[in-house]
Motif scaffolding. Structure first.
Motif, PDB file in Angstrom:
ATOM      1  N   ARG A  61       0.826  -1.195   0.000  1.00  0.00           N
ATOM      2  CA  ARG A  61       0.000   0.000   0.000  1.00  0.00           C
ATOM      3  C   ARG A  61       0.879   1.272   0.000  1.00  0.00           C
ATOM      4  N   LEU A  62       1.937   1.187   0.805  1.00  0.00           N
ATOM      5  CA  LEU A  62       2.855   2.322   0.914  1.00  0.00           C
ATOM      6  C   LEU A  62       3.505   2.619  -0.434  1.00  0.00           C
ATOM      7  N   PHE A  63       3.981   1.536  -1.064  1.00  0.00           N
ATOM      8  CA  PHE A  63       4.667   1.697  -2.345  1.00  0.00           C
ATOM      9  C   PHE A  63       3.719   2.241  -3.399  1.00  0.00           C
ATOM     10  N   ILE A  64       2.512   1.633  -3.441  1.00  0.00           N
ATOM     11  CA  ILE A  64       1.565   2.039  -4.483  1.00  0.00           C
ATOM     12  C   ILE A  64       1.151   3.499  -4.304  1.00  0.00           C
ATOM     13  N   SER A  65       0.940   3.905  -3.067  1.00  0.00           N
ATOM     14  CA  SER A  65       0.508   5.299  -2.917  1.00  0.00           C
ATOM     15  C   SER A  65       1.665   6.241  -3.223  1.00  0.00           C
ATOM     16  N   ALA A  66       2.908   5.830  -2.886  1.00  0.00           N
ATOM     17  CA  ALA A  66       4.055   6.656  -3.281  1.00  0.00           C
ATOM     18  C   ALA A  66       4.132   6.739  -4.798  1.00  0.00           C
ATOM     19  N   LEU A  67       3.880   5.612  -5.443  1.00  0.00           N
ATOM     20  CA  LEU A  67       3.919   5.575  -6.905  1.00  0.00           C
ATOM     21  C   LEU A  67       2.880   6.514  -7.496  1.00  0.00           C
ATOM     22  N   PHE A  68       1.651   6.405  -6.968  1.00  0.00           N
ATOM     23  CA  PHE A  68       0.570   7.257  -7.489  1.00  0.00           C
ATOM     24  C   PHE A  68       0.859   8.733  -7.195  1.00  0.00           C
ATOM     25  N   ASN A  69       1.316   9.005  -5.965  1.00  0.00           N
ATOM     26  CA  ASN A  69       1.643  10.396  -5.631  1.00  0.00           C
ATOM     27  C   ASN A  69       2.742  10.918  -6.536  1.00  0.00           C
ATOM     28  N   GLY A  70       3.720  10.059  -6.807  1.00  0.00           N
ATOM     29  CA  GLY A  70       4.834  10.464  -7.662  1.00  0.00           C
ATOM     30  C   GLY A  70       4.366  10.785  -9.066  1.00  0.00           C
ATOM     31  N   ILE A  71       3.503   9.924  -9.600  1.00  0.00           N
ATOM     32  CA  ILE A  71       3.031  10.140 -10.968  1.00  0.00           C
ATOM     33  C   ILE A  71       2.182  11.414 -11.048  1.00  0.00           C
ATOM     34  N   THR A  72       1.294  11.599 -10.065  1.00  0.00           N
ATOM     35  CA  THR A  72       0.450  12.794 -10.134  1.00  0.00           C
ATOM     36  C   THR A  72       1.262  14.054  -9.856  1.00  0.00           C
ATOM     37  N   LEU A  73       2.263  13.947  -8.966  1.00  0.00           N
ATOM     38  CA  LEU A  73       3.153  15.096  -8.765  1.00  0.00           C
ATOM     39  C   LEU A  73       3.916  15.382 -10.056  1.00  0.00           C
ATOM     40  N   ALA A 201      -9.880 -12.452  -0.140  1.00  0.00           N
ATOM     41  CA  ALA A 201     -10.488 -11.464  -1.030  1.00  0.00           C
ATOM     42  C   ALA A 201      -9.524 -10.293  -1.223  1.00  0.00           C
ATOM     43  N   PRO A 202      -9.434  -9.779  -2.422  1.00  0.00           N
ATOM     44  CA  PRO A 202      -8.489  -8.681  -2.665  1.00  0.00           C
ATOM     45  C   PRO A 202      -8.979  -7.357  -2.095  1.00  0.00           C
ATOM     46  N   MET A 203      -8.024  -6.547  -1.587  1.00  0.00           N
ATOM     47  CA  MET A 203      -8.340  -5.183  -1.151  1.00  0.00           C
ATOM     48  C   MET A 203      -7.843  -4.225  -2.223  1.00  0.00           C
ATOM     49  N   PHE A 204      -8.720  -3.331  -2.625  1.00  0.00           N
ATOM     50  CA  PHE A 204      -8.355  -2.433  -3.718  1.00  0.00           C
ATOM     51  C   PHE A 204      -7.883  -1.084  -3.182  1.00  0.00           C
ATOM     52  N   LEU A 205      -7.095  -0.404  -4.004  1.00  0.00           N
ATOM     53  CA  LEU A 205      -6.571   0.905  -3.618  1.00  0.00           C
ATOM     54  C   LEU A 205      -7.638   1.972  -3.834  1.00  0.00           C
ATOM     55  N   TYR A 206      -7.807   2.815  -2.819  1.00  0.00           N
ATOM     56  CA  TYR A 206      -8.654   4.005  -2.982  1.00  0.00           C
ATOM     57  C   TYR A 206      -7.733   5.206  -3.126  1.00  0.00           C
ATOM     58  N   TYR A 207      -8.052   6.062  -4.094  1.00  0.00           N
ATOM     59  CA  TYR A 207      -7.138   7.161  -4.352  1.00  0.00           C
ATOM     60  C   TYR A 207      -7.932   8.446  -4.559  1.00  0.00           C
ATOM     61  N   PRO A 208      -7.380   9.635  -4.113  1.00  0.00           N
ATOM     62  CA  PRO A 208      -8.138  10.888  -4.240  1.00  0.00           C
ATOM     63  C   PRO A 208      -8.544  11.160  -5.696  1.00  0.00           C
ATOM     64  N   ARG A 209      -9.820  11.414  -5.870  1.00  0.00           N
ATOM     65  CA  ARG A 209     -10.360  11.625  -7.201  1.00  0.00           C
ATOM     66  C   ARG A 209      -9.685  12.818  -7.893  1.00  0.00           C
ATOM     67  N   VAL A 210      -9.478  13.901  -7.114  1.00  0.00           N
ATOM     68  CA  VAL A 210      -8.997  15.138  -7.725  1.00  0.00           C
ATOM     69  C   VAL A 210      -7.616  14.947  -8.340  1.00  0.00           C
ATOM     70  N   ARG A 211      -6.786  14.134  -7.668  1.00  0.00           N
ATOM     71  CA  ARG A 211      -5.436  13.926  -8.203  1.00  0.00           C
ATOM     72  C   ARG A 211      -5.491  13.174  -9.521  1.00  0.00           C
ATOM     73  N   LEU A 212      -6.365  12.175  -9.577  1.00  0.00           N
ATOM     74  CA  LEU A 212      -6.453  11.395 -10.814  1.00  0.00           C
ATOM     75  C   LEU A 212      -6.982  12.255 -11.947  1.00  0.00           C
ATOM     76  N   VAL A 213      -7.996  13.084 -11.623  1.00  0.00           N
ATOM     77  CA  VAL A 213      -8.587  13.918 -12.664  1.00  0.00           C
ATOM     78  C   VAL A 213      -7.555  14.916 -13.193  1.00  0.00           C
ATOM     79  N   ILE A 214      -6.815  15.511 -12.258  1.00  0.00           N
ATOM     80  CA  ILE A 214      -5.830  16.506 -12.699  1.00  0.00           C
ATOM     81  C   ILE A 214      -4.717  15.838 -13.497  1.00  0.00           C
ATOM     82  N   PHE A 215      -4.336  14.639 -13.064  1.00  0.00           N
ATOM     83  CA  PHE A 215      -3.298  13.957 -13.832  1.00  0.00           C
ATOM     84  C   PHE A 215      -3.797  13.663 -15.240  1.00  0.00           C
ATOM     85  N   ALA A 216      -5.037  13.197 -15.330  1.00  0.00           N
ATOM     86  CA  ALA A 216      -5.607  12.929 -16.656  1.00  0.00           C
ATOM     87  C   ALA A 216      -5.608  14.203 -17.488  1.00  0.00           C
ATOM     88  N   ALA A 217      -5.954  15.326 -16.844  1.00  0.00           N
ATOM     89  CA  ALA A 217      -5.968  16.595 -17.577  1.00  0.00           C
ATOM     90  C   ALA A 217      -4.573  16.952 -18.062  1.00  0.00           C
TER      91      ALA A 217
END
Lengths: 355, 356, 260
Positions: A61-73, A201-217
């Motif tokens: 979880r730590l790695f994935i959120s760092a990864l996502f934060n890194g990509i959106t940053l 059962a798998p646990m999925f990552l929840y991630y802030p919507r705004v970061r994903l939207v801005i990254f997509a933009a």
């Protein structure tokens, strides 16, 4: 700069053909290494980690959120650095006031959200305000000192000092945060498994919507810019100007219009990035030099004057900062500078830059 | 330009022993700077400790570090923002290797071991910075060296084992030798004056040596330099090493003057201020950085009160600095030295080549 | 084909310049394609061709300003293909540039001094050169050779175009050149200055060979013994000046093309 001869002009303006294919053909080992690395990262992201692996590298979880934060940053850095690199590539002007434009855009966006309550509208306001400042800088100052790149850079330095002091005057030294609008706040589920429950059962990552939207933009913007540079007339002119400054003289008086347009666009992007930064993080004294430095490092790593280079550099620096924060707590910022030094030593023109 | 003297002057320059017949000529050529030197030697007699230490001391230290920048920028065309950082490396090393209030970090070696070693390390750092940026052209140098300077700032801020992080080092004493406590205002003043004058003289001399001329050639036209047999990159890196030596000595004096060093001694704003000092003074002549430093130190010391006295907000000091800098860059690209040259040229009606 | 004597010479000291299958691409654009060329020591050769024929690129490949994409370059028998320009210069190669590349803020004397110092020892010296030093005599000699004594202490940026061209020549003659590449040395010179140029070129010691790119046929054909014609990045004819002048193909492509 050395004079470019008739025979050598093609060095800068030559037809490049399908570069990726040729690159792979010329560097089969490097291409293979990159392919393996991509597959490995995909596995890291998509598969649940084996327990032994987690013991070494910590929770997924730590790695994935760092990864996502890194990509959106990285997306945010791209927004800032792309204007910087365009202005540098076309006008050889190292705009040291670029960070000030970022912060100014953020503050103007903040004011706009306070007045209108519309987060989206604030982007328009920030873009227009910074674009106007950019045009004014080009029209009143840089137009008159064309070709004197050092002097232009020194002027931007003086301006950045004044801007930053004036912004402290108006908005004070305290951090200001721009609120995420309701329709973008809160986390959304992603299809990425971060762990398995005891039931299997798998646990999925929840991630802030705004970061994903801005990254997509940011991605949409990047692709749009790439298309504009490669498919439109003005884009062709800009690319020709970046590749071979002698080409600019062919444009005659319109070169000034082109310069102003690019300066306005680059400044406007920095302004919009200010809102993104104000939403992700906060706006305060010192953020201007933080983002100026980030732009510098991104552009040096990616390649000066190159848009894809800015994208690659932004991604690398964003990731290194965030992953660094998780794995090398005390040296997170130093890590990205270390990357820059290594790139400079091995490839002075940057990863995607050309000499 | 200042560089328009001829090579024939070679044997007559500062440092070369003039023959007795040429002595008068030598003195008359260097008259203004000799007078200035005499004034500086006598300065502690006419001024109080505040002016000796806070104004003259700081001016000469910042002038030396800015001189290192001027050497690279004016003669080499390489505007390196890493020179303050080189000084900072030397300053940090003197604290780490020598004496400070932190026995856990500092090694407490005597100054005659710590100071030379600190200089060696700082020169190595400066040379490395040069090697990283010398292969790129012109304006890239600013970007790369600014980024390097920032990375050192963040390193000192985040690293505790060596740099003691945010706090840095305090109570770093100036040395005691020859029966003199060199930390006292007047002894320290003369120590600083000695090294400032030495570095000024050496830079003036080197500008007309084969090495200095080759550097100016590489500034004007690196490609042609290659085509007449010079390894331009090697020359540039050597210039960085030479400039780092001056900056390193300046950095050590800075710490002895200040008795402390912290990340904020090497912050981005400090690095930028040093560029401002060099540019405002003038990049065309080695006296420029000292003039720039004098203006800066006087502004820093008195502008706040002056602003308040005329009814303005004292906190707008930075705006004042920025505006002054802009005016110089816009109207006199070669700084105050350039202003003086044009002024004296107009008065005398000649080319103004011997303005200083 | 080369004569036996030439082959023996090539095996011993080697040709002064020897290009083998040299190509230079700029992106996908070929500026030079498969150029093979040899010039004997002491030989004086003109390279002619229209703009964009690849003449300057050829010189750039020889000096290393822009190294060839493929092929080898030999200088007096030594493979210099991967050497940086300054190493080639130190081996006795010299060149001038089509557009003057000088040190604008330095004086004429300093320019010539740098050129002399560049091919001698002490490039990194921290000791000023004394006026009595032998190198200063050669600086003075070179300045008077190109008639720039009156402006010797002026910054180059203040010089007239013709004077800058003369200085270009002086820089290329510094030290002990073995082979010189002249890139349009007569461009922009007055008739008098052209006469001076021809005098300088013909008075060069016979062991110094050169390649000259020149549009002015009066200059070019008077100072060389052989001619290489280039077109679209390839060599298409070599011969004595007389043969080239008389060649109908050449006349059609170049001399008759209204170039001058």
């Amino acid at each position: 700069m050395s004079t470019v001869f008739a025979d050598d002009k093609a060095a800068y303006g030559g037809v490049r053909g399908d570069a990726p294919t040729r690159w792979i053909a010329r560097h089969p080992l490097a291409a293979l290494a990159i392919a393996v690395a991509v597959v490995f990262v995909l596995w890291l992201v998509l598969a649940p980690w084996p327990t032994g692996f987690e013991a070494v590298f910590g929770r997924k979880r730590l790695f994935i959120s760092a990864l996502f934060n890194g990509i959106t940053l990285g997306g945010l850095y791209f927004l800032v650095a792309t204007g910087f690199t365009l202005i540098f590539g076309l006008m050889r002007n190292v705009n040291l006031a670029h960070g000030s434009l970022y912060l100014f855009g953020g503050y103007m966006g903040y004011e706009a959200t306070q007045w209108t309550g519309s987060w989206l509208l604030s982007y328009v306001v920030a873009f227009v305000c910074c674009a106007v400042v950019g045009i004014a800088m080009q029209f009143f100052i840089f137009r008159k000192m064309e070709g004197q790149d050092l002097r232009q850079t020194l002027v931007t330095l003086g301006l950045s000092i004044i801007f930053s002091d004036l912004m402290v005057w108006v908005w004070g030294g305290n951090a200001i945060q721009i609120d995420t609008p309701d329709w973008l706040s809160g986390p959304i589920p992603t299809p990425i498994v971060v762990a398995l429950k005891s039931s299997g059962a798998p646990m999925f990552l929840y991630y802030p919507r705004v970061r994903l939207v801005i990254f997509a933009a940011a991605v949409v913007l990047g692709v749009g810019m790439w298309l504009a540079l490669h498919r439109t007339r003005i884009g062709m002119m800009i690319r020709a100007g970046v590749d071979d400054r002698d080409m600019l003289s062919v444009l005659g008086f319109r070169v000034q219009l082109l310069f102003m347009a690019v300066f306005a666009f680059g400044a406007g992007l920095a302004g919009m990035a200010g809102i993104v930064g104000g939403t992700f993080q906060s706006l305060s004294l010192g953020e201007d030099s933080h983002f100026l430095l980030a732009s510098l490092v991104v552009v040096i790593v990616g390649g000066m004057g190159s848009i894809p280079g800015a994208a690659l550099g932004a991604l690398i620096i964003g990731l290194s900062e965030q992953i660094g924060t998780v794995y090398f707590q005390n040296y997170s910022t130093v890590l990205s500078f270390l990357i820059m030094v290594i790139v400079l030593a091995l490839r002075p023109q940057g990863l995607l830059g050309r000499r | 330009m200042a560089l328009a003297q001829t090579t024939q002057e070679g044997p007559l320059g500062i440092g070369a022993a003039p023959r007795s017949g040429e002595l008068a000529q030598w003195v008359s050529r260097h008259g203004p700077i000799l007078l200035l030197g005499l004034f500086m030697v006598l300065f502690p007699i006419i001024a109080n400790d505040f002016f000796v230490r806070q104004i003259a001391g700081w001016t000469m230290i910042l002038g030396m570090i800015a001189l290192s920048l001027m050497f690279l920028a004016g003669y080499g065309g390489m505007v390196s923002l890493a020179q303050m950082t080189v000084a900072g490396v030397a300053g940090y090393m003197i604290a780490v290797l020598g004496v400070s209030s932190l026995p856990k970090v500092s090694l407490f070696w005597p100054w005659w071991v710590a100071a030379p070693l600190a200089i060696v390390i700082a020169v190595a750092f400066g040379t490395l910075a040069g090697a990283l940026s010398a292969r790129t052209e012109g304006i890239y140098t600013i970007m790369i060296t600014l980024a390097l300077a920032a990375s050192f700032f963040y390193l000192t801020l985040q690293n505790w084992p060596i740099f003691n992080g945010f706090n840095g080092f305090t109570t770093i004493p100036a040395p005691y030798f020859l029966g003199v406590n060199w930390g006292g205002p007047v002894p320290l003043y003369y120590l600083i004056l000695f090294f400032a004058a030495l570095s000024y003289a050496v830079v003036s001399y080197v500008s007309r040596t084969p090495f200095g001329l080759a550097l100016q050639g590489a500034r004007d036209n690196p490609r042609r330099m290659e085509a007449i047999g010079y390894n331009v990159t090697a020359h540039r890196i050597a210039a960085y090493a030479f400039a780092a030596l001056i900056a390193a000595v300046g950095g050590i004096l800075l710490v002895w003057q200040n008795n402390q060093i912290s990340p904020f001694s090497v912050g981005v704003d400090v690095v930028i201020n040093l560029l401002i000092i060099a540019v405002v003074g003038g990049l065309g002549h080695p006296i420029g950085p000292f003039i720039g430093a004098l203006i800066y130190v006087i502004l820093r010391t008195f502008a706040l009160d002056a602003l308040v006295a005329v009814g303005l907000d004292g906190r707008r000091f930075q705006t004042l600095i920025g505006l002054g800098f802009l005016v110089i860059v816009l109207f006199s690209p070669d700084g105050v030295v350039g202003l003086w040259r044009r002024f004296s040229a107009r008065v005398r009606g000649n080319g103004g080549r011997n303005g200083l | 084909m080369s004569t036996i004597a030439e082959r023996i010479a090539a095996a011993g000291t080697g040709n002064a310049i020897e290009l083998r299958a040299v190509s230079r691409f700029f992106g996908a654009l070929a500026a030079l394609t498969d150029v093979t060329l040899s010039v004997r020591p002491g030989e004086r050769r003109a390279v002619l061709g229209s703009n964009g024929a690849g003449k300057t690129t050829l010189l750039n490949c020889v000096t290393g300003d822009f190294p060839p994409t493929s092929g080898t370059v030999r200088f007096f028998g030594e493979d210099v293909t991967t050497l940086p320009p300054h190493e080639r210069i130190r081996r006795g190669l010299r060149r001038t540039y089509q557009v003057s590349l000088l040190f604008q803020r330095l004086s004429v004397r300093d320019n010539v001094y740098l050129a002399c110092r560049g091919v001698s020892r002490g490039r990194f010296s921290f000791i000023r050169t004394r006026a009595s030093d032998a190198i200063m005599q050669s600086v003075t000699d070179l300045i008077s050779l190109v008639h720039l004594e009156s402006v010797a202490d002026r910054p180059v940026g203040e010089l007239a175009h013709g004077q800058q061209r003369q200085l270009e020549i002086a820089l290329a003659l510094a030290g002990a050149p073995r082979f010189i590449l002249f890139d349009e040395p007569a461009a922009g010179l007055s008739p008098n200055e052209r006469a001076d140029l021809v005098a300088i070129l013909t008075a060069l010691p016979t062991h110094i060979g050169y390649i000259i790119i020149e549009h002015d046929m009066d200059v070019a054909l008077r100072v060389v013994e052989s001619v290489t014609m280039m077109h679209n990045g390839r060599i298409f004819k070599e011969g004595a000046p007389r043969e080239i002048e008389a060649d109908p193909e050449v006349q059609e492509l170049y001399l008759g093309g209204g170039h001058g």
